[in-house]
Every structure is written in C-alpha cells, then in structure tokens.
Design a protein around this motif. Sequence first.
Motif, PDB file in Angstrom:
ATOM      1  N   GLN A 328       0.837  -1.215   0.000  1.00  0.00           N
ATOM      2  CA  GLN A 328       0.000   0.000   0.000  1.00  0.00           C
ATOM      3  C   GLN A 328       0.867   1.259   0.000  1.00  0.00           C
ATOM      4  O   GLN A 328       0.557   2.234  -0.687  1.00  0.00           O
ATOM      5  CB  GLN A 328      -0.937  -0.001   1.213  1.00  0.00           C
ATOM      6  N   ASP A 329       1.953   1.229   0.776  1.00  0.00           N
ATOM      7  CA  ASP A 329       2.849   2.388   0.838  1.00  0.00           C
ATOM      8  C   ASP A 329       3.501   2.630  -0.522  1.00  0.00           C
ATOM      9  O   ASP A 329       3.590   3.773  -0.993  1.00  0.00           O
ATOM     10  CB  ASP A 329       3.915   2.159   1.915  1.00  0.00           C
ATOM     11  N   ASN A 330       3.937   1.562  -1.172  1.00  0.00           N
ATOM     12  CA  ASN A 330       4.552   1.711  -2.495  1.00  0.00           C
ATOM     13  C   ASN A 330       3.550   2.207  -3.528  1.00  0.00           C
ATOM     14  O   ASN A 330       3.887   3.012  -4.400  1.00  0.00           O
ATOM     15  CB  ASN A 330       5.175   0.388  -2.951  1.00  0.00           C
ATOM     16  N   ARG A 332       1.030   4.116  -2.927  1.00  0.00           N
ATOM     17  CA  ARG A 332       0.805   5.534  -2.638  1.00  0.00           C
ATOM     18  C   ARG A 332       1.926   6.387  -3.242  1.00  0.00           C
ATOM     19  O   ARG A 332       1.694   7.461  -3.759  1.00  0.00           O
ATOM     20  CB  ARG A 332       0.723   5.733  -1.127  1.00  0.00           C
ATOM     21  N   ARG A 333       3.169   5.877  -3.171  1.00  0.00           N
ATOM     22  CA  ARG A 333       4.317   6.680  -3.624  1.00  0.00           C
ATOM     23  C   ARG A 333       4.597   6.551  -5.118  1.00  0.00           C
ATOM     24  O   ARG A 333       4.970   7.508  -5.767  1.00  0.00           O
ATOM     25  CB  ARG A 333       5.573   6.281  -2.835  1.00  0.00           C
ATOM     26  N   THR A 334       4.382   5.333  -5.665  1.00  0.00           N
ATOM     27  CA  THR A 334       4.809   5.100  -7.051  1.00  0.00           C
ATOM     28  C   THR A 334       3.683   4.696  -7.996  1.00  0.00           C
ATOM     29  O   THR A 334       3.877   4.672  -9.206  1.00  0.00           O
ATOM     30  CB  THR A 334       5.867   3.972  -7.085  1.00  0.00           C
ATOM     31  N   ARG A 413      -6.495   2.572   1.265  1.00  0.00           N
ATOM     32  CA  ARG A 413      -5.543   2.672   2.373  1.00  0.00           C
ATOM     33  C   ARG A 413      -6.209   2.167   3.647  1.00  0.00           C
ATOM     34  O   ARG A 413      -7.162   2.785   4.138  1.00  0.00           O
ATOM     35  CB  ARG A 413      -5.086   4.130   2.567  1.00  0.00           C
ATOM     36  N   SER A 471      -6.062  13.649   5.093  1.00  0.00           N
ATOM     37  CA  SER A 471      -4.689  13.684   4.581  1.00  0.00           C
ATOM     38  C   SER A 471      -4.597  14.765   3.500  1.00  0.00           C
ATOM     39  O   SER A 471      -5.627  15.202   2.962  1.00  0.00           O
ATOM     40  CB  SER A 471      -4.313  12.320   3.995  1.00  0.00           C
ATOM     41  N   ASP A 473      -3.961  14.523   0.487  1.00  0.00           N
ATOM     42  CA  ASP A 473      -4.584  14.098  -0.774  1.00  0.00           C
ATOM     43  C   ASP A 473      -6.017  13.613  -0.590  1.00  0.00           C
ATOM     44  O   ASP A 473      -6.565  12.918  -1.440  1.00  0.00           O
ATOM     45  CB  ASP A 473      -3.724  13.053  -1.490  1.00  0.00           C
TER      46      ASP A 473
END
Length: 624
Positions: A328-330, A332-334, A413, A471, A473
Amino acid sequence: MSDAQTLIENRPPSVAGLFLERVTATPDAEAYRYPVPSSAGQGPDDWKSLNWAQAAERVYAIAAGLIELGVRPEQRVALAAGTRIEWILADLGIMCAGAATTTVYPQTNADESAYILSDSESRVLIAENAEQLAKAKEKRAELPELTHVVVIDAAGVETADWILTLDELEKRGAARLEKDPDLVKERVGAITKDQLATLIYTSGTTGRPKGVRLPHDNWSYMAKAIAATGLVSTEDVQYLWLPLAHVFGKVLTSGQIEVGHVTAVDGRVDKIIENLPVVQPTYMAAVPRIFEKVYNGVAAKARAGGGAKYKIFQWAAEVAREYAKVSQDNFRRTGTASVPFGLGAKHKVADALVFAKIREAFGGNLRACVSGSAALAPEIGYFFSGAGIHILEGYGLTESSAASFVNPGEAYRTGTVGKPLPGTEVRIADDGEILLRGPGVMEGYHNLPEKTAEVLEPDGWFHTGDIGELSPDGYLRITDRKKDLIKTSGGKYIAPAEVEGQFKAVCPYVSNILVHGADRNFCTALIALDEVAITDWAKDNGLEGKPYAEIVASPVTVEMVDGYVKQLNEGLQRWQTIKKFRLLPRDLDVEHGEITPSLKLKRPVVEREYKHLIEEMYDGSREA
C-alpha cells in the motif's frame, strides 16, 4: 465537467424512476438470486433467480395493491422484516406507489415498534410473519393511522378485513393494473426529488429513536455516485445479507439498480459461511464484527490444530500485515503495489499454506469487500489485505444516506475510510469534528425541528459528531465519536474505539470490549468473549462441557485474557493502558439493547448494565 459530474447532475428525481429505466434497458438480465428451502426440506437451499422484468411484475403489483388500499403519495408504509427478496420488492413497490418506506428492524420490541409506527403515521405495515403481526395486534389501539397489515409469510396467520397476505396484495394490484395499466408509471412520473422516500429511525443510545427523513433525491444521488466511483460493474455478483432496515444495507439496493449487476440476497447471518461458496460473490459489504469473527475463527482453528499449526498461522499473519503495509505504501508513492523480492517469496509460501484457504472460504471470486458502520481495527484490515481479501473501508451515517466516503479501489488505504463520493463536500471543524454537505444529506429529523437545527446548518453543512483527520490528498481517518472521547482525571484524552480495535486484533477470543475511564485516574475494560471461540479453547484447558458463564468465570480463562491485555498495553501510551478488566457473564446482544442491529456498541447502556463491575474495578483507588 467530468463524466462523474455529468452522471450525477443529470440524475432523475427518484430511484423508482431509475428502476423503470433499468427494467426497460435490461429486462432479461438476472437481477436477484434468493434461497428457498429444498423441496425435501433437508440439505442445502435451492437458489432461484428473478430477471429485471420478473422483478418489475411483482414490484408494480405491490405498488398497485398499495394504491388500491388507499395509500397516497408520501404516506408511510412500514416494513418490518429481515433481509430477503420480498423486502427489496416491497420497498421498490412502496416507492413506485409514490409512498415512503418506514423501516423497522424485526428485532424491535412491541413498544418501540408501536412508537415508530405512530410517530411516522404509517398507514400500512408489511410484516414478515405472525411474530411481527402480533406486535401490531398488541398495540393496535395505539395506532389509529394504521389501516392494514400485509404479511409476507402467511403460516399461522388468520386474515381479516385489515390483515392480508403479500400474495393477496399482489393479486389485488395485478387486477387493478389490468384496468389501469399505466397507473404505476404515472405515479413514478409524478415523483419529485424532494418527496419523502424513506424514514429510518436511528437506534439512539438514549431516549426515543429519531426518524431520519431521506427524500427520493438522496437515493437517486447515491445510485449515480456509487456508479461514478467505478468500484462495481455489470459483471459483479453482490452478496447482500446486511439488515435492509439499516441505511448501509438499503443504499446497496440503489447502487445495484443503477449499475444493473446481480444481487444474491439472504439475511440469515448463520448461513453466511454456507452461502459464500454457493453464491461466489465478487463483492460484499459487511460490518467489522464479521471480519473480526472470521479472523478469530481462523486463529482459533489454527491454535486447535496444535503448536506447529498455530506458529505457521502467526508467521503468516505477520507476513500478510507486512506485505499489505509495504504494497500500500509503495502504491501511494509510485502507483505500483510492489514489494521486495524476499517479502514476495515469504508471501507466496504463506499464501499456499494459509491465505488461499481463506479466499476459498469467501467463495473464491471475491474482488473486494466494503466495510462500514463502525471502525475496522487496522491490524485486522492489513491481515485480510495481505491475504488477498481487499477490504475497502467506507463511512457515512443514516443522516447522510450511508455512503459519504469509500476507499478508491486499488488505491485503498487501510485505516482510512477513503475519499468523498463525487458530489459530497467535507471539512474539518476547529474542534476536529467532520462536517458534510451534499445531495446525500437528510432533509431533517421527522417532527423534530429543534433536533434538526442542532446538527444541520442553514447552508447545508451537517455535523456528524465524529472526529477525524484529512490527509493532504483527501483520505479521511476517523479517530472517534466526539461524544465518546474519554478525558481522564489527569486531563489526558483517549479514543476508546482505537484501543478497543487494537485489542480485537490481538485477542482471538474477544467478541466485544468497552474501554472506560472518563474522569477516572486509569482505564478499565469490560470484555465479552466469543462463545464459539472460547468454547473450543475450553476443550483443551480443562473446561470441556462447561457452560459459557462458568468458562469466563474460571481463573484459567481470566489468566489467558490477562496475557492478551498485557500484550495490548505494550503498544499503548501509559495513560491509555488497561489497568483492570472484567469478563462479562454473557456476550452483548441486540435483544438486551447493548448493541445496535448494525452491531455497534451502545456505551451508555453497557456502562449502566455493568455499573457494579466498573465500580468494583475502581473500588479503593484514589481518584484525582
């Protein structure tokens, strides 16, 4: 203007209108599946289907039958039944007659049912069976507006001038339509967007429930907004078991009509595990308690299989959580849900050993689940995410027609309720309260202008009573109910739901937990254990065959739970920790009024019921 905005802004005035459009567009497509007992009366149920044209034939007959009984536009028709195909057909029939549905939970007692029928001035009651009819009979003298009761299951029911069966109502309606074939279409055509469609009484924690007035435009907006999210398609199969008297269940019927997919409907909670492999849904909505029960059941089964199996489960659960958090973190970033090679390899092994069996238990085709009505413990959410059961948390209230926020598909998320539905606005007040504005917000509380003014500002902003954070976004995280925040005597604020959720992720035997500590110098907890899980545990711990109350009173059970409380406390701030707890002699339930029919905790009721246990925990402590 985006396609979503165009879709929403060009919505028709009512879901009744959308239903007519759906029937015209895809008359032969499958609409609903529903169970009927097997012809032998034993073994699994048979499942039957209705296409849209067949559903419409029954809906129009119900609508015409109600008109024949003298029901006029906006007059209320109460519906007291569990989740079943007839609930949906009756609700659509009521709306197509231009009338408004008053929803009544079948578990509601005679006094409260009578209050709802009286306050709503319902003219007709559609009752599930003899049990629901008996409540109306008992209180008939208090219900001068009620002219007829229509019974779905006629077994054991004696009809009278004012009592008829649903089958008789449909026959009357069909006869009326032979003389006046355009009757229903004319009623639907005359519906205005601000005309009352639904009156849902909130199960308040204190006092009488309030009737939430939801006009036709609320449901038309919800139908279009759900479609605009792109989360569901015509190819989907929804498994609908949630209470349709609750706004969360009800909103799912509107979305389905707009999209046109199949819905399998069966509200018997004890049949969920049996039905999932039969229905093989692609998506399903549920409340957190269901996911907690599945998680606890899997954990308890692994523990019962012996030390090695339980160690494998614990390892797999940690892999699932790590995999979910990293992917999930990846994403969000990529924009890609990638994980390191080593983690991917561990996940592949865990999938073969544990996760594949969990997905199979859900029917094997599940794309996503939507969770709402209460907060899902993030650690349980991450577990299912890593296991390939994607839980999209959402948020809304009865007053906002249920669906105000939902997580956006792949970009979901865990730990948030996602982004606002298209057309819904949100802002966070100075004190952290979430405010909503948009076409899903209620007209107000029925006959309660002062209560309406307390929560609904003249410019349309609705005060939810929930505390949250947005957040950068646009993802919303709910931290607690405004009125549920605990302030200790030391001045520290605690969100009990957060602590309770963490305990549910730690202890596989918990059913319900209430954290207490307002104006006290430390926190305590009342804990109810899951009867099935704790009975299985008892077999291996010298308590086999003992009744539930004896099991929870046993020192060995208290010691076991104490171990989980200590584990919980390790991850909490000092002022959040649970210093003492008591195990309840039975689980909390709807019948005793301790949880709502949507399985939310009624804190004041539980605290009042078990005041003696709370006081016992603080007895002798020095209050600051």
